[in-house]
Design a protein around this motif. Structure first.
Motif, mmCIF file in Angstrom:
data_model
loop_
_atom_site.group_PDB
_atom_site.id
_atom_site.type_symbol
_atom_site.label_atom_id
_atom_site.label_comp_id
_atom_site.label_asym_id
_atom_site.label_seq_id
_atom_site.Cartn_x
_atom_site.Cartn_y
_atom_site.Cartn_z
ATOM 1 N N LEU A 66 0.849 -1.206 0.000
ATOM 2 C CA LEU A 66 0.000 0.000 0.000
ATOM 3 C C LEU A 66 0.878 1.247 0.000
ATOM 4 C CD1 LEU A 66 -2.905 1.200 0.259
ATOM 5 C CD2 LEU A 66 -2.550 1.231 2.719
ATOM 6 N N ARG A 67 1.899 1.269 0.861
ATOM 7 C CA ARG A 67 2.790 2.433 0.928
ATOM 8 C C ARG A 67 3.507 2.639 -0.405
ATOM 9 N NH1 ARG A 67 6.043 4.726 5.750
ATOM 10 N NH2 ARG A 67 5.138 6.548 4.734
ATOM 11 N N SER A 68 4.086 1.553 -0.940
ATOM 12 C CA SER A 68 4.818 1.656 -2.209
ATOM 13 C C SER A 68 3.899 2.154 -3.318
ATOM 14 C CB SER A 68 5.399 0.285 -2.578
ATOM 15 O OG SER A 68 6.040 0.357 -3.828
ATOM 16 N N THR A 69 2.652 1.644 -3.333
ATOM 17 C CA THR A 69 1.691 1.997 -4.389
ATOM 18 C C THR A 69 1.296 3.471 -4.303
ATOM 19 O OG1 THR A 69 0.844 -0.275 -4.323
ATOM 20 C CG2 THR A 69 -0.545 1.369 -5.393
ATOM 21 N N ILE A 70 0.989 3.922 -3.102
ATOM 22 C CA ILE A 70 0.536 5.313 -2.915
ATOM 23 C C ILE A 70 1.683 6.293 -3.193
ATOM 24 C CG2 ILE A 70 -0.166 6.974 -1.130
ATOM 25 C CD1 ILE A 70 -1.870 4.689 0.095
ATOM 26 N N ILE A 71 2.857 6.014 -2.632
ATOM 27 C CA ILE A 71 4.002 6.926 -2.797
ATOM 28 C C ILE A 71 4.454 6.946 -4.259
ATOM 29 C CG2 ILE A 71 6.413 7.349 -2.148
ATOM 30 C CD1 ILE A 71 5.683 6.001 0.614
ATOM 31 N N GLY A 72 4.565 5.753 -4.868
ATOM 32 C CA GLY A 72 5.008 5.670 -6.272
ATOM 33 C C GLY A 72 4.052 6.345 -7.225
ATOM 34 N N ASP A 73 2.752 6.181 -6.983
ATOM 35 C CA ASP A 73 1.744 6.822 -7.842
ATOM 36 C C ASP A 73 1.853 8.340 -7.732
ATOM 37 O OD1 ASP A 73 -0.753 6.941 -9.472
ATOM 38 O OD2 ASP A 73 -1.620 7.713 -7.615
ATOM 39 N N SER A 74 2.015 8.846 -6.509
ATOM 40 C CA SER A 74 2.100 10.296 -6.309
ATOM 41 C C SER A 74 3.362 10.880 -6.946
ATOM 42 C CB SER A 74 2.047 10.610 -4.812
ATOM 43 O OG SER A 74 1.918 11.993 -4.624
ATOM 44 N N MET A 75 4.483 10.159 -6.822
ATOM 45 C CA MET A 75 5.719 10.621 -7.484
ATOM 46 C C MET A 75 5.525 10.672 -8.996
ATOM 47 S SD MET A 75 8.872 8.801 -5.522
ATOM 48 C CE MET A 75 9.111 9.044 -3.767
ATOM 49 N N SER A 76 4.882 9.639 -9.534
ATOM 50 C CA SER A 76 4.624 9.594 -10.985
ATOM 51 C C SER A 76 3.760 10.781 -11.399
ATOM 52 C CB SER A 76 3.918 8.284 -11.364
ATOM 53 O OG SER A 76 4.707 7.174 -11.017
ATOM 54 N N ARG A 77 2.738 11.068 -10.595
ATOM 55 C CA ARG A 77 1.836 12.195 -10.894
ATOM 56 C C ARG A 77 2.578 13.527 -10.879
ATOM 57 N NH1 ARG A 77 -3.775 11.572 -10.110
ATOM 58 N NH2 ARG A 77 -4.427 9.421 -9.862
ATOM 59 N N LEU A 78 3.509 13.667 -9.939
ATOM 60 C CA LEU A 78 4.304 14.901 -9.864
ATOM 61 C C LEU A 78 5.131 15.073 -11.135
ATOM 62 C CD1 LEU A 78 5.562 17.352 -8.366
ATOM 63 C CD2 LEU A 78 7.252 15.772 -7.432
ATOM 64 N N PHE A 79 5.864 14.024 -11.528
ATOM 65 C CA PHE A 79 6.686 14.096 -12.738
ATOM 66 C C PHE A 79 5.810 14.351 -13.969
ATOM 67 C CE2 PHE A 79 9.940 11.778 -10.185
ATOM 68 C CZ PHE A 79 11.028 12.600 -10.455
ATOM 69 N N GLU A 80 4.646 13.709 -14.025
ATOM 70 C CA GLU A 80 3.731 13.899 -15.175
ATOM 71 C C GLU A 80 3.241 15.342 -15.243
ATOM 72 O OE1 GLU A 80 2.205 9.249 -15.226
ATOM 73 O OE2 GLU A 80 1.090 10.763 -14.115
ATOM 74 N N PHE A 81 2.840 15.903 -14.081
ATOM 75 C CA PHE A 81 2.366 17.287 -14.068
ATOM 76 C C PHE A 81 3.460 18.245 -14.539
ATOM 77 C CE2 PHE A 81 2.192 21.364 -11.671
ATOM 78 C CZ PHE A 81 1.127 21.921 -12.367
ATOM 79 N N LEU A 82 4.709 17.965 -14.150
ATOM 80 C CA LEU A 82 5.822 18.853 -14.520
ATOM 81 C C LEU A 82 6.262 18.663 -15.974
ATOM 82 C CD1 LEU A 82 7.878 18.652 -11.209
ATOM 83 C CD2 LEU A 82 6.542 20.599 -12.029
ATOM 84 N N GLY A 83 5.659 17.685 -16.668
ATOM 85 C CA GLY A 83 5.906 17.555 -18.108
ATOM 86 C C GLY A 83 6.904 16.486 -18.500
ATOM 87 N N TYR A 84 7.308 15.635 -17.563
ATOM 88 C CA TYR A 84 8.246 14.553 -17.890
ATOM 89 C C TYR A 84 7.517 13.398 -18.576
ATOM 90 C CZ TYR A 84 11.667 16.848 -14.829
ATOM 91 O OH TYR A 84 12.540 17.749 -14.254
ATOM 92 N N ASP A 85 8.278 12.582 -19.275
ATOM 93 C CA ASP A 85 7.753 11.376 -19.930
ATOM 94 C C ASP A 85 7.916 10.225 -18.932
ATOM 95 O OD1 ASP A 85 7.066 9.339 -21.641
ATOM 96 O OD2 ASP A 85 8.964 9.337 -22.734
ATOM 97 N N VAL A 86 6.810 9.788 -18.319
ATOM 98 C CA VAL A 86 6.881 8.866 -17.189
ATOM 99 C C VAL A 86 6.447 7.449 -17.576
ATOM 100 C CG1 VAL A 86 6.072 8.410 -14.826
ATOM 101 C CG2 VAL A 86 6.440 10.765 -15.588
ATOM 102 N N VAL A 87 7.261 6.458 -17.168
ATOM 103 C CA VAL A 87 6.914 5.038 -17.330
ATOM 104 C C VAL A 87 6.701 4.487 -15.928
ATOM 105 C CG1 VAL A 87 7.622 2.799 -18.248
ATOM 106 C CG2 VAL A 87 8.430 4.897 -19.351
ATOM 107 N N ARG A 88 5.444 4.049 -15.644
ATOM 108 C CA ARG A 88 5.116 3.514 -14.311
ATOM 109 C C ARG A 88 5.214 1.993 -14.371
ATOM 110 N NH1 ARG A 88 0.418 5.907 -11.929
ATOM 111 N NH2 ARG A 88 0.416 8.174 -12.102
#
Length: 588
Positions: A140-162
């Motif tokens: 649960l921790r890994s999923t929530i933290i990883g998803d939020s990090m991905s969302r941050l990079f996506e919002f800032l315009g990076y090309d993200v592979v989850r």
């Protein structure tokens, strides 16, 4: 949106270099001021510069350096005035017209990230449960933290592979397939009705531990699976599919998008890694094992076991190599518990030793996190001592959030559809926020009572605050079109202290995101959203947005610039929620 701190660093950086050209790489420290009476930001470089000059044999008073810096400030659009305080602090006051223009820009163009110098490719490895096992609170921790990090990079315009690096290969599959053959002999033609995969796993493990014949057959099944025999591949696929359906229930609740790429994906690549290491003479034999010793690291990597099999070390090396060379990733982040920190440290050091990447060019990082504790401060488990099933946890959250909404009598004012939306928003938002609002490095205590409390730094408080801000325009009968028109025609006045404080707080959003980009600590965003909500409350209590007739309750005056401050606050909160993976609702 402009990052004001970054812009101030550019301005003061130029002044610092002009003031002390004899210093190479002089320190640049610009931070928001903690006390409003001393200004909005502060430059604290003069003291450190004086120490550097002293080391060169030049004695200068820090105040003199501060005076030089102020004299060398280039013409700029944002500094109203500066004051030198104490031993050499430079207090910076921003121009109100400048802040007002930035707010207008935000209202007209929406919450836009600062422009990117280059669009980098980011791989985030998170969640990563094991096939045939239940997802637990660590996932649960890994999923929530990883998803939020991905969302941050996506919002800032990076090309993200989850990426979901699931455990879908290895010895346990021989055991599971052997048990599958015995329990459902017709599994090749009739899909086996495995309802409880966890129980199925426990049954097969018990047989593996107690029955020597079964154990031998399990090992034979592993060999046949690794040889890609069709019947065994089919059994493996059936077991993986049952697990995937269970994982997906959790991902659907939490709104997680992720690409599965399990250990099986890297099987062929592991052979290439071993071949490369052998050709370069980097492996050492030790009792039949092939080890990779990395200078400066306390433990070696076991690349090949004595039976010729591969290990987590081998698959993690193969995965890292694939992400660098095939994915061409500029940033690679692993979100797992802190207990795996040493393992990843050795893997990263090994990859640098082999020459796969240069840490100055490619950022490879382990974002570790602490364990989840129960309210007794011990590892979070059920009363019987079992691991807590994630779906049970999320369903309990739904039940409790509905109780909370009914306690507030929201069921009397919301439609059944709105009530369900609010229930899911509060339940899943609270579970996510409780995790993300703690420094991920530390352990944290899981408590439904605390996370559903609508006082203090909780999702419940922030969701209610956001809903209240959104309702102000509705109560004043102002629609979105009117607000859009006002944004283009009305100056955002910041004359009142509380207006000024709120305006500056809204515009710190890009600075907060930059800090998280640097250290990957998401609790900073939670702290900021809480500060924004409390700053808004101070503003709303002191500054009338809508004035009503006391007798009739009719709206007699709307202070439109203040309505725009409400709108800007809500826009930033909504974007912050989106990065945290929280879905706010318009009515609660």
């Amino acid at each position: 949106m402009m990052n004001i701190n970054q812009r101030l660093q550019e301005v003061f950086g130029e002044a610092i270099r002009a003031s002390c050209p004899e210093l190479d790489n002089p320190p640049l420290a610009v931070t928001p001021n903690q006390q409003a009476k001393f200004g909005d930001y502060q430059c604290n470089s003069a003291m450190a510069m004086a120490q550097m000059l002293k080391a060169k044999g030049i004695k200068v008073n820090p105040r003199e350096i501060a005076e030089k810096i102020v004299q060398n400030l280039p013409d700029n659009e944002l500094v109203e005035k500066t004051e030198i305080a104490g031993p050499g602090f430079i207090n910076i006051h921003l121009k109100r017209t400048f802040v007002s223009k930035l707010l207008t820009n935000l209202l007209i163009n929406g919450v836009q990230p600062p422009p990117l110098a280059s669009r980098k490719r980011v791989v985030v490895d998170f969640s990563s449960p094991n096939i045939a096992k239940e997802m637990h609170v660590g996932h649960l921790r890994s999923t929530i933290i990883g998803d939020s990090m991905s969302r941050l990079f996506e919002f800032l315009g990076y090309d993200v592979v989850r990426l979901n690096h699931v455990g879908d290969w290895g010895t346990q599959f021989g055991m599971l397939i052997a048990h599958l053959q015995d329990k459902f002999p017709d599994y090749l033609t009739v899909s086996p009705p495995i309802q409880d995969l966890q129980a199925f796993y426990k049954e097969s493990k018990k047989r593996f531990d107690e029955d020597e014949d079964f154990k031998k057959r399990a090992y034979q099944c592993v060999v046949k699976l690794q040889s890609k025999e069709p019947d065994f591949i089919k059994g493996w696929n059936l077991i993986c599919d049952v697990s995937r359906k269970e994982f997906q229930k959790v991902y659907d609740c939490l709104g997680i998008q992720i690409i599965e790429r399990g250990e099986s994906f890297y099987q062929e690549m592991m052979m290439e890694v071993v071949k490369e290491l052998e050709e370069r003479g980097l492996l050492e034999l030790d009792e039949g094992r092939k080890l990779l010793f990395v200078p400066g690291q306390s433990i070696p990597l076991t690349v090949v076991k004595s039976d010729g099999g591969y290990t987590y070390d081998t698959s993690d090396l193969a995965a890292l190599r694939q992400r660098i060379y095939d994915e061409k990733a500029d940033i690679i982040i692993y979100v797992t518990d802190s207990g795996q920190g040493t393992h990843f440290q050795v893997v990263f050091a090994a990859a640098q030793l082999i020459g796969w990447y240069d840490p100055q060019v490619t950022r490879v990082e382990h974002a570790g996190f602490g364990v989840v504790l129960g309210e007794d401060k011990k590892k979070f488990k059920t009363r019987s001592g079992d691991t807590v099933r994630l779906m049970d946890l999320l369903e309990e959250g739904l039940k409790r959030s509905m109780d909370k909404l009914q306690e507030k009598e929201r069921d009397k004012v919301l439609s059944p559809e709105e009530l369900t939306k609010a229930q899911r928003s509060v339940a899943f938002g609270c579970v996510k926020y409780a995790d993300l609002s703690h420094n991920r490095i530390n352990d944290y205590v899981f408590s439904f009572d605390k996370m559903l409390d609508d006082r203090g730094n909780t999702a419940a408080y922030l969701l209610y605050a956001y809903t209240r801000i959104r309702s102000i325009a509705r109560l004043a009968n102002i629609d979105e079109a009117a607000l859009r028109k006002a944004a283009e025609t009305t100056e955002v006045l910041l004359d009142h202290d509380k207006e000024w404080k709120l305006g500056k707080c809204i515009l710190r959003f890009p600075e907060i995101l930059q800090k998280i980009l640097d250290d990957l600590l998401l609790h900073t965003l939670c702290d900021y959203l809480y500060e924004l909500a409390t700053t808004f409350t101070e503003f709303y209590d002191s500054c009338y947005c809508v004035e009503k007739d006391r007798k009739t309750g009719e709206v007699v005056k709307v202070n439109m610039w203040r309505m725009l401050l409400c709108e800007a606050t809500a826009a930033i909160m909504a974007q912050g929620f989106d990065i945290l993976g929280i879905n706010p609702v318009q009515r609660m």
